[in-house]
Scaffold this motif. Structure first.
Motif, PDB file in Angstrom:
ATOM      1  N   MET A  90       0.841  -1.186   0.000  1.00 42.87           N
ATOM      2  CA  MET A  90       0.000   0.000   0.000  1.00 42.87           C
ATOM      3  C   MET A  90       0.886   1.249   0.000  1.00 42.87           C
ATOM      4  N   GLU A  91       0.428   2.260  -0.629  1.00 41.31           N
ATOM      5  CA  GLU A  91       1.148   3.515  -0.729  1.00 41.31           C
ATOM      6  C   GLU A  91       0.829   4.435   0.447  1.00 41.31           C
ATOM      7  N   LEU A  92       1.621   5.458   0.586  1.00 39.55           N
ATOM      8  CA  LEU A  92       1.350   6.535   1.535  1.00 39.55           C
ATOM      9  C   LEU A  92       1.397   7.831   0.748  1.00 39.55           C
ATOM     10  N   ASN A  93       0.314   8.575   0.805  1.00 40.91           N
ATOM     11  CA  ASN A  93       0.271   9.884   0.174  1.00 40.91           C
ATOM     12  C   ASN A  93       0.379  10.933   1.269  1.00 40.91           C
ATOM     13  N   VAL A  94       1.214  11.934   1.033  1.00 38.98           N
ATOM     14  CA  VAL A  94       1.442  12.986   2.016  1.00 38.98           C
ATOM     15  C   VAL A  94       1.266  14.335   1.329  1.00 38.98           C
ATOM     16  N   SER A  95       0.464  15.204   1.944  1.00 37.01           N
ATOM     17  CA  SER A  95       0.312  16.566   1.435  1.00 37.01           C
ATOM     18  C   SER A  95       0.412  17.528   2.610  1.00 37.01           C
ATOM     19  N   THR A  96       0.808  18.755   2.311  1.00 34.65           N
ATOM     20  CA  THR A  96       0.933  19.756   3.372  1.00 34.65           C
ATOM     21  C   THR A  96       0.207  21.034   2.971  1.00 34.65           C
ATOM     22  N   ALA A  97      -0.277  21.729   3.977  1.00 33.56           N
ATOM     23  CA  ALA A  97      -0.885  23.044   3.799  1.00 33.56           C
ATOM     24  C   ALA A  97      -0.422  23.898   4.971  1.00 33.56           C
ATOM     25  N   SER A  98      -0.126  25.160   4.705  1.00 29.03           N
ATOM     26  CA  SER A  98       0.370  26.042   5.759  1.00 29.03           C
ATOM     27  C   SER A  98      -0.375  27.364   5.764  1.00 29.03           C
ATOM     28  N   GLN A  99      -0.496  27.902   6.959  1.00 28.26           N
ATOM     29  CA  GLN A  99      -1.027  29.257   7.125  1.00 28.26           C
ATOM     30  C   GLN A  99      -0.310  29.851   8.320  1.00 28.26           C
ATOM     31  N   GLY A 100       0.374  30.940   8.096  1.00 28.70           N
ATOM     32  CA  GLY A 100       1.170  31.504   9.182  1.00 28.70           C
ATOM     33  C   GLY A 100       2.227  30.496   9.595  1.00 28.70           C
ATOM     34  N   GLY A 101       2.383  30.281  10.882  1.00 27.69           N
ATOM     35  CA  GLY A 101       3.360  29.314  11.378  1.00 27.69           C
ATOM     36  C   GLY A 101       2.787  27.934  11.611  1.00 27.69           C
ATOM     37  N   HIS A 102       1.513  27.727  11.212  1.00 24.74           N
ATOM     38  CA  HIS A 102       0.870  26.434  11.425  1.00 24.74           C
ATOM     39  C   HIS A 102       0.812  25.661  10.125  1.00 24.74           C
ATOM     40  N   ALA A 103       1.194  24.397  10.195  1.00 26.54           N
ATOM     41  CA  ALA A 103       1.142  23.527   9.026  1.00 26.54           C
ATOM     42  C   ALA A 103       0.327  22.283   9.353  1.00 26.54           C
ATOM     43  N   VAL A 104      -0.442  21.825   8.374  1.00 29.37           N
ATOM     44  CA  VAL A 104      -1.168  20.564   8.500  1.00 29.37           C
ATOM     45  C   VAL A 104      -0.582  19.602   7.472  1.00 29.37           C
ATOM     46  N   VAL A 105      -0.158  18.454   7.962  1.00 27.34           N
ATOM     47  CA  VAL A 105       0.355  17.395   7.100  1.00 27.34           C
ATOM     48  C   VAL A 105      -0.712  16.310   7.068  1.00 27.34           C
ATOM     49  N   THR A 106      -1.207  16.011   5.890  1.00 31.92           N
ATOM     50  CA  THR A 106      -2.224  14.977   5.745  1.00 31.92           C
ATOM     51  C   THR A 106      -1.576  13.731   5.153  1.00 31.92           C
ATOM     52  N   ALA A 107      -1.701  12.629   5.889  1.00 28.46           N
ATOM     53  CA  ALA A 107      -1.145  11.358   5.433  1.00 28.46           C
ATOM     54  C   ALA A 107      -2.292  10.376   5.215  1.00 28.46           C
ATOM     55  N   THR A 108      -2.250   9.673   4.091  1.00 34.35           N
ATOM     56  CA  THR A 108      -3.259   8.652   3.817  1.00 34.35           C
ATOM     57  C   THR A 108      -2.564   7.401   3.301  1.00 34.35           C
ATOM     58  N   GLY A 109      -2.989   6.259   3.829  1.00 29.78           N
ATOM     59  CA  GLY A 109      -2.416   4.984   3.424  1.00 29.78           C
ATOM     60  C   GLY A 109      -1.775   4.297   4.609  1.00 29.78           C
ATOM     61  N   GLU A 110      -0.697   3.572   4.330  1.00 31.44           N
ATOM     62  CA  GLU A 110       0.010   2.843   5.377  1.00 31.44           C
ATOM     63  C   GLU A 110       1.351   3.491   5.647  1.00 31.44           C
ATOM     64  N   LEU A 111       1.630   3.702   6.922  1.00 31.31           N
ATOM     65  CA  LEU A 111       2.877   4.328   7.361  1.00 31.31           C
ATOM     66  C   LEU A 111       3.762   3.223   7.932  1.00 31.31           C
ATOM     67  N   ASP A 112       4.753   2.816   7.140  1.00 33.85           N
ATOM     68  CA  ASP A 112       5.606   1.713   7.568  1.00 33.85           C
ATOM     69  C   ASP A 112       7.042   1.940   7.107  1.00 33.85           C
ATOM     70  N   LEU A 113       7.862   0.917   7.251  1.00 31.43           N
ATOM     71  CA  LEU A 113       9.280   1.004   6.918  1.00 31.43           C
ATOM     72  C   LEU A 113       9.511   1.558   5.512  1.00 31.43           C
ATOM     73  N   TYR A 114       8.663   1.168   4.574  1.00 30.77           N
ATOM     74  CA  TYR A 114       8.877   1.538   3.177  1.00 30.77           C
ATOM     75  C   TYR A 114       8.318   2.917   2.828  1.00 30.77           C
ATOM     76  N   THR A 115       7.283   3.344   3.531  1.00 29.12           N
ATOM     77  CA  THR A 115       6.624   4.606   3.185  1.00 29.12           C
ATOM     78  C   THR A 115       6.986   5.757   4.125  1.00 29.12           C
ATOM     79  N   ALA A 116       7.540   5.450   5.286  1.00 31.32           N
ATOM     80  CA  ALA A 116       7.854   6.481   6.281  1.00 31.32           C
ATOM     81  C   ALA A 116       8.772   7.583   5.746  1.00 31.32           C
ATOM     82  N   PRO A 117       9.727   7.284   4.846  1.00 31.45           N
ATOM     83  CA  PRO A 117      10.573   8.377   4.344  1.00 31.45           C
ATOM     84  C   PRO A 117       9.786   9.516   3.678  1.00 31.45           C
ATOM     85  N   ARG A 118       8.623   9.226   3.099  1.00 33.98           N
ATOM     86  CA  ARG A 118       7.804  10.292   2.503  1.00 33.98           C
ATOM     87  C   ARG A 118       7.323  11.266   3.564  1.00 33.98           C
ATOM     88  N   LEU A 119       6.826  10.721   4.668  1.00 33.06           N
ATOM     89  CA  LEU A 119       6.366  11.579   5.758  1.00 33.06           C
ATOM     90  C   LEU A 119       7.552  12.304   6.381  1.00 33.06           C
TER      91      LEU A 119
END
Length: 111
Positions: free
Chosen positions: A1-30
């Motif tokens: 399974m893949e991991l998709n990561v997107s970010t959005a920022s406003q001022g000094g606050h950022a939201v990182v949205t992760a979808t999928g599986e977060l594991d040994l193979y996909t963690a480098p994306r996050l």
């Protein structure tokens, strides 16, 4: 399974949205997304976990490392809306007392 990561920022606050599986193979994306935000001096990062179906120890270590670096810079990291399986991992490992866990991702206009 893949991991998709997107970010959005406003001022000094950022939201990182992760979808999928977060594991040994996909963690480098996050890790890369979080490292970029740390370089950009974000002072608050919310990681939207609502789309993460699975998270192993590698994923947790990426989150812990980012939280530690952010705290050293005077910022904070929180996990938002983890699914029951991820929430269970947090509870079993005791990391639910280390991370700030919130039920929903804060809207930018409410910050």
């Amino acid at each position: 399974m893949e991991l998709n990561v997107s970010t959005a920022s406003q001022g000094g606050h950022a939201v990182v949205t992760a979808t999928g599986e977060l594991d040994l193979y996909t963690a480098p994306r996050l890790q890369a997304a979080l490292a970029g935000l740390l370089r950009d001096q974000a002072d608050r990062i919310t990681v939207d976990m609502s789309g993460v179906e699975f998270c192993d120890s590698t994923g947790m270590n990426v989150l812990l490392s980012a939280m530690k670096r952010l705290k050293e810079q005077g910022g904070s990291l929180e996990l938002a809306a983890p699914r029951p399986a991820v929430k269970r991992i947090l509870q079993v490992t005791g990391l639910d007392t280390v991370f700030t866990v919130v039920d929903a991702v804060p809207a930018f206009d409410s910050l």
